[in-house]
Design an enzyme around this catalytic site. Structure first.
Site, mmCIF file in Angstrom:
data_model
loop_
_atom_site.group_PDB
_atom_site.id
_atom_site.type_symbol
_atom_site.label_atom_id
_atom_site.label_comp_id
_atom_site.label_asym_id
_atom_site.label_seq_id
_atom_site.Cartn_x
_atom_site.Cartn_y
_atom_site.Cartn_z
ATOM 1 N N GLU A 177 15.727 6.936 24.971
ATOM 2 C CA GLU A 177 16.216 6.355 26.220
ATOM 3 C C GLU A 177 15.417 4.890 26.020
ATOM 4 O OE1 GLU A 177 18.961 5.370 28.282
ATOM 5 O OE2 GLU A 177 19.233 7.120 28.956
ATOM 6 N N GLY B 225 9.516 11.489 40.976
ATOM 7 C CA GLY B 225 10.272 9.973 40.598
ATOM 8 C C GLY B 225 9.291 8.554 40.337
ATOM 9 N N GLU C 208 5.106 8.064 43.460
ATOM 10 C CA GLU C 208 6.008 9.096 43.539
ATOM 11 C C GLU C 208 5.031 10.143 45.350
ATOM 12 O OE1 GLU C 208 3.635 12.719 40.927
ATOM 13 O OE2 GLU C 208 3.988 10.815 39.714
ATOM 14 N N THR D 151 7.410 8.305 48.151
ATOM 15 C CA THR D 151 8.801 8.496 48.257
ATOM 16 C C THR D 151 9.524 9.419 47.609
ATOM 17 O OG1 THR D 151 9.151 7.409 45.801
ATOM 18 C CG2 THR D 151 8.556 5.995 47.231
ATOM 19 N N TYR E 198 12.036 9.516 45.538
ATOM 20 C CA TYR E 198 13.119 9.384 44.837
ATOM 21 C C TYR E 198 12.608 10.186 43.106
ATOM 22 C CZ TYR E 198 13.477 4.958 47.949
ATOM 23 O OH TYR E 198 13.172 4.209 48.952
ATOM 24 N N ASP F 276 15.987 6.000 37.426
ATOM 25 C CA ASP F 276 16.031 7.043 36.399
ATOM 26 C C ASP F 276 16.266 5.881 35.713
ATOM 27 O OD1 ASP F 276 17.744 8.851 34.114
ATOM 28 O OD2 ASP F 276 19.290 6.409 34.136
ATOM 29 N N ASP G 286 26.186 7.006 31.643
ATOM 30 C CA ASP G 286 24.848 7.097 31.230
ATOM 31 C C ASP G 286 23.923 5.362 31.154
ATOM 32 O OD1 ASP G 286 22.256 7.577 30.465
ATOM 33 O OD2 ASP G 286 22.529 9.564 29.630
#
Length: 325
Positions: free
Chosen positions: A46, A110, A128, A131, A133, A136, A234
């Site tokens: 990715e 995340g 992290e 939050t 969240y 991505d 994606d």
């Protein structure tokens, strides 16, 4: 009536494919060519991104490696190992720092951290610890702030959304909420349109923004396209003509849309009809060219083909974003 005389369904045409293309079958279509094998293993690649020296960086989600590729020699090296769980995207700030989005536990841990290209000088940007969240992807605007996608939820539990972080990284403002697994995000060349893919409901969002970058214009939030098939849209990128390139995860292809959200072309991964190289995740341009790179892997085919980057010539040159300003 005997069975021999009954009308019979047979596998012909598109139905022979492991991933049939139906609604987009008449689009201009090209098949990508191999550019570089990253690994013989099936790795969840990715986050393709280039720095000012045209080095390519990308991440491997489940193993946590951040790779660096010299595009002249095509030498692949490990830049660093992420200290955070499941890194899903890498972006580059104008000052040269790498911003890594990580998914954490896919529920509540995340965030985003910044480092140099060796993984040193670590700074937590979105923590992290304070939050919930599951981050991505992200995209910088010209002011140095950025939008990020919250990957939480599923088709009947829309917990995800898109948020804007101010250039000083101190203020987080929601832009759109209550969507299912917000994934790819891109800004138009004039920064008036925010594109977002919603993976588990197979939708493409086109958000027209006011000048403040967070307020949605009247009637400005639309869904110009509904995708079909498993798994869904994606990561994305844009070219200098404001066309949007959307990787289709689990389908071994990239769909291309014009600036109004109409599909105008598609790029296929070799072997997709046989169920190979289906996990296409991220398109990205080599800076200053119309050469598009696409990363994918063969995990769904027992990793037979490993992890690859493929390439084609796109409609236009890539848009040179924040890190090149």
């Amino acid at each position: 009536m005997t069975n021999q005389s009954l009308p019979k369904l047979t596998y012909t045409g598109a139905s022979k494919s492991a991933v049939p293309i139906i609604s987009e079958s008449e689009l201009q279509t090209v098949t990508a060519e191999p550019w570089l094998k990253i690994s013989d293993e099936g790795l969840q690649l990715e986050g393709l991104v280039f720095d000012r020296d045209h080095n390519l960086f990308l991440c491997e989600v489940f193993g946590g490696k951040i790779f660096k590729v010299d595009i002249d020699t095509k030498k692949v090296s490990t830049a660093f190992q992420s200290t955070k769980q499941n890194p899903a995207a890498v972006k580059i700030h104008k000052d040269g720092r790498l911003f890594t989005c990580y998914l954490g536990d896919f529920e509540s841990t995340g965030g985003i951290f910044a480092t140099d290209e060796h993984g040193e000088q670590f700074e937590e940007i979105i923590s992290e610890l304070n939050t919930e969240y599951c981050i991505d992807d992200m995209v910088f605007d010209s002011k140095g702030g950025f939008y990020f996608t919250d990957f939480r939820g599923y088709s009947t539990n829309p917990k995800g959304g898109v948020y804007y972080v101010s250039p000083d990284f101190k203020t987080v403002t929601p832009v759109i909420q209550n969507i299912s697994v917000a994934n790819g995000v891109a800004l138009s060349t004039d920064e008036k349109i925010l594109w977002v893919t919603e993976t588990t409901t197979n939708r493409l969002h086109r958000i027209q923004l006011e000048d403040d970058g967070v307020t949605i214009a009247p009637f400005g939030a639309t869904i110009p396209y509904y995708f079909t098939g498993h798994e869904g849209p994606d990561s994305v990128c844009i070219d200098s003509d404001d066309n949007l390139y959307v990787a289709m995860y689990g389908q071994g292809r990239v769909l291309v849309f014009n600036k109004r959200g109409y599909p105008i072309g598609q790029i296929l991964m070799p072997g997709r009809d046989e169920g190979k190289m289906l996990r296409s995740t991220h398109p990205q341009f080599i800076p200053g060219t119309n050469q598009l790179l696409i990363c994918t892997n063969d995990i769904e085919n027992d990793s037979e083909g490993g992890s690859m980057i493929y390439t084609v010539e796109a409609f236009a040159k890539g848009h040179e974003s924040y890190q090149f300003q």
